[in-house]
Scaffold this motif. Sequence first.
Motif, PDB file in Angstrom:
ATOM      1  N   ILE A  21      -7.141   5.922  16.041  1.00 44.99           N
ATOM      2  CA  ILE A  21      -7.480   5.247  17.302  1.00 44.99           C
ATOM      3  C   ILE A  21      -6.284   5.267  18.247  1.00 44.99           C
ATOM      4  O   ILE A  21      -6.416   5.560  19.439  1.00 44.99           O
ATOM      5  N   LYS A  22      -5.093   4.987  17.718  1.00 45.56           N
ATOM      6  CA  LYS A  22      -3.875   5.033  18.544  1.00 45.56           C
ATOM      7  C   LYS A  22      -3.629   6.448  19.077  1.00 45.56           C
ATOM      8  O   LYS A  22      -3.201   6.619  20.215  1.00 45.56           O
ATOM      9  N   GLN A  23      -3.912   7.453  18.248  1.00 49.48           N
ATOM     10  CA  GLN A  23      -3.712   8.832  18.675  1.00 49.48           C
ATOM     11  C   GLN A  23      -4.675   9.192  19.816  1.00 49.48           C
ATOM     12  O   GLN A  23      -4.269   9.799  20.808  1.00 49.48           O
ATOM     13  N   VAL A  24      -5.927   8.802  19.698  1.00 47.40           N
ATOM     14  CA  VAL A  24      -6.896   9.070  20.773  1.00 47.40           C
ATOM     15  C   VAL A  24      -6.464   8.351  22.045  1.00 47.40           C
ATOM     16  O   VAL A  24      -6.492   8.932  23.137  1.00 47.40           O
ATOM     17  N   ARG A  25      -6.050   7.097  21.910  1.00 48.63           N
ATOM     18  CA  ARG A  25      -5.587   6.343  23.092  1.00 48.63           C
ATOM     19  C   ARG A  25      -4.377   7.008  23.729  1.00 48.63           C
ATOM     20  O   ARG A  25      -4.278   7.103  24.955  1.00 48.63           O
ATOM     21  N   SER A  26      -3.460   7.474  22.903  1.00 47.98           N
ATOM     22  CA  SER A  26      -2.257   8.136  23.399  1.00 47.98           C
ATOM     23  C   SER A  26      -2.595   9.434  24.122  1.00 47.98           C
ATOM     24  O   SER A  26      -2.102   9.686  25.224  1.00 47.98           O
ATOM     25  N   TYR A  27      -3.445  10.257  23.516  1.00 50.60           N
ATOM     26  CA  TYR A  27      -3.866  11.499  24.161  1.00 50.60           C
ATOM     27  C   TYR A  27      -4.545  11.201  25.493  1.00 50.60           C
ATOM     28  O   TYR A  27      -4.301  11.864  26.494  1.00 50.60           O
ATOM     29  N   SER A  28      -5.400  10.208  25.500  1.00 48.45           N
ATOM     30  CA  SER A  28      -6.125   9.851  26.720  1.00 48.45           C
ATOM     31  C   SER A  28      -5.154   9.358  27.795  1.00 48.45           C
ATOM     32  O   SER A  28      -5.279   9.718  28.959  1.00 48.45           O
ATOM     33  N   ALA A  29      -4.185   8.542  27.387  1.00 52.60           N
ATOM     34  CA  ALA A  29      -3.209   7.998  28.345  1.00 52.60           C
ATOM     35  C   ALA A  29      -2.364   9.103  28.977  1.00 52.60           C
ATOM     36  O   ALA A  29      -2.037   9.036  30.163  1.00 52.60           O
ATOM     37  N   ARG A  30      -2.007  10.105  28.191  1.00 55.61           N
ATOM     38  CA  ARG A  30      -1.189  11.188  28.757  1.00 55.61           C
ATOM     39  C   ARG A  30      -2.035  12.251  29.467  1.00 55.61           C
ATOM     40  O   ARG A  30      -1.506  13.122  30.128  1.00 55.61           O
ATOM     41  N   GLY A  31      -3.363  12.174  29.281  1.00 59.67           N
ATOM     42  CA  GLY A  31      -4.258  13.060  30.018  1.00 59.67           C
ATOM     43  C   GLY A  31      -4.754  14.273  29.277  1.00 59.67           C
ATOM     44  O   GLY A  31      -5.540  15.036  29.813  1.00 59.67           O
ATOM     45  N   GLN A  43     -10.012  10.121  30.648  1.00 56.83           N
ATOM     46  CA  GLN A  43     -11.022   9.069  30.534  1.00 56.83           C
ATOM     47  C   GLN A  43     -11.676   9.006  29.154  1.00 56.83           C
ATOM     48  O   GLN A  43     -12.558   8.168  28.916  1.00 56.83           O
ATOM     49  N   SER A  44     -11.263   9.838  28.218  1.00 56.15           N
ATOM     50  CA  SER A  44     -11.940   9.939  26.922  1.00 56.15           C
ATOM     51  C   SER A  44     -12.020   8.616  26.166  1.00 56.15           C
ATOM     52  O   SER A  44     -13.084   8.265  25.654  1.00 56.15           O
ATOM     53  N   PHE A  45     -10.924   7.886  26.080  1.00 60.11           N
ATOM     54  CA  PHE A  45     -10.958   6.654  25.294  1.00 60.11           C
ATOM     55  C   PHE A  45     -11.916   5.631  25.906  1.00 60.11           C
ATOM     56  O   PHE A  45     -12.719   5.022  25.203  1.00 60.11           O
ATOM     57  N   GLU A  46     -11.865   5.497  27.221  1.00 55.38           N
ATOM     58  CA  GLU A  46     -12.771   4.569  27.907  1.00 55.38           C
ATOM     59  C   GLU A  46     -14.232   4.985  27.712  1.00 55.38           C
ATOM     60  O   GLU A  46     -15.100   4.150  27.439  1.00 55.38           O
ATOM     61  N   VAL A  47     -14.499   6.267  27.824  1.00 57.95           N
ATOM     62  CA  VAL A  47     -15.869   6.765  27.663  1.00 57.95           C
ATOM     63  C   VAL A  47     -16.359   6.561  26.235  1.00 57.95           C
ATOM     64  O   VAL A  47     -17.513   6.195  26.019  1.00 57.95           O
ATOM     65  N   VAL A  48     -15.491   6.775  25.260  1.00 62.42           N
ATOM     66  CA  VAL A  48     -15.863   6.530  23.862  1.00 62.42           C
ATOM     67  C   VAL A  48     -16.258   5.066  23.676  1.00 62.42           C
ATOM     68  O   VAL A  48     -17.272   4.759  23.040  1.00 62.42           O
ATOM     69  N   ILE A  90     -15.650  12.182  19.179  1.00 60.29           N
ATOM     70  CA  ILE A  90     -14.385  11.463  19.055  1.00 60.29           C
ATOM     71  C   ILE A  90     -14.546  10.281  18.110  1.00 60.29           C
ATOM     72  O   ILE A  90     -13.658   9.978  17.324  1.00 60.29           O
ATOM     73  N   CYS A  91     -15.671   9.616  18.172  1.00 56.66           N
ATOM     74  CA  CYS A  91     -15.930   8.447  17.327  1.00 56.66           C
ATOM     75  C   CYS A  91     -17.190   8.686  16.489  1.00 56.66           C
ATOM     76  O   CYS A  91     -18.165   9.239  16.979  1.00 56.66           O
ATOM     77  N   ALA A  92     -17.156   8.252  15.248  1.00 56.91           N
ATOM     78  CA  ALA A  92     -18.308   8.384  14.345  1.00 56.91           C
ATOM     79  C   ALA A  92     -19.313   7.270  14.634  1.00 56.91           C
ATOM     80  O   ALA A  92     -19.548   6.374  13.835  1.00 56.91           O
ATOM     81  N   THR A  93     -19.920   7.347  15.799  1.00 57.01           N
ATOM     82  CA  THR A  93     -20.806   6.288  16.281  1.00 57.01           C
ATOM     83  C   THR A  93     -22.008   6.060  15.371  1.00 57.01           C
ATOM     84  O   THR A  93     -22.366   4.915  15.088  1.00 57.01           O
ATOM     85  N   ILE A  94     -22.626   7.120  14.901  1.00 54.20           N
ATOM     86  CA  ILE A  94     -23.795   6.984  14.037  1.00 54.20           C
ATOM     87  C   ILE A  94     -23.413   6.261  12.749  1.00 54.20           C
ATOM     88  O   ILE A  94     -24.105   5.343  12.301  1.00 54.20           O
ATOM     89  N   GLN A  95     -22.301   6.652  12.163  1.00 53.61           N
ATOM     90  CA  GLN A  95     -21.822   5.987  10.949  1.00 53.61           C
ATOM     91  C   GLN A  95     -21.523   4.513  11.228  1.00 53.61           C
ATOM     92  O   GLN A  95     -21.857   3.638  10.424  1.00 53.61           O
ATOM     93  N   LEU A  96     -20.912   4.221  12.359  1.00 55.37           N
ATOM     94  CA  LEU A  96     -20.589   2.846  12.714  1.00 55.37           C
ATOM     95  C   LEU A  96     -21.841   1.984  12.814  1.00 55.37           C
ATOM     96  O   LEU A  96     -21.895   0.883  12.258  1.00 55.37           O
TER      97      LEU A  96
END
Length: 114
Positions: A21-31, A43-48, A90-96
Amino acid sequence: MLPTSRNVIKEIERVHSTKYIKQVRSYSARGWGCFESTQISPQSFEVVCLAVNAWLNRVDIVLQVGKPSFVLARPPGHHALKDKGMGFCICATIQLVYVLHSNENPNMSHLTAI
């Protein structure tokens, strides 16, 4: 999408590691960033978080009303692994959704991502 008081990030932590989760947030923050075929944009983290929230809200409604429903959300959320995005997911939504609801709802027989 209906408003919610749900902590979406806390829910995502049920199926993904904090490190991921931190890695996705970091990638999203740097673009930018990439997990194999899964690109991360600013915008990936927000969209997820919005997609996860849409799925969780809709399943809550389905369980209350008892009728089938449809969620149109991207990224879809059926290929991601615990520590890695995959297949444009990006996120395992179905599993969640299944993890959150299957114990309380043994009649929940299937979820489908198209």
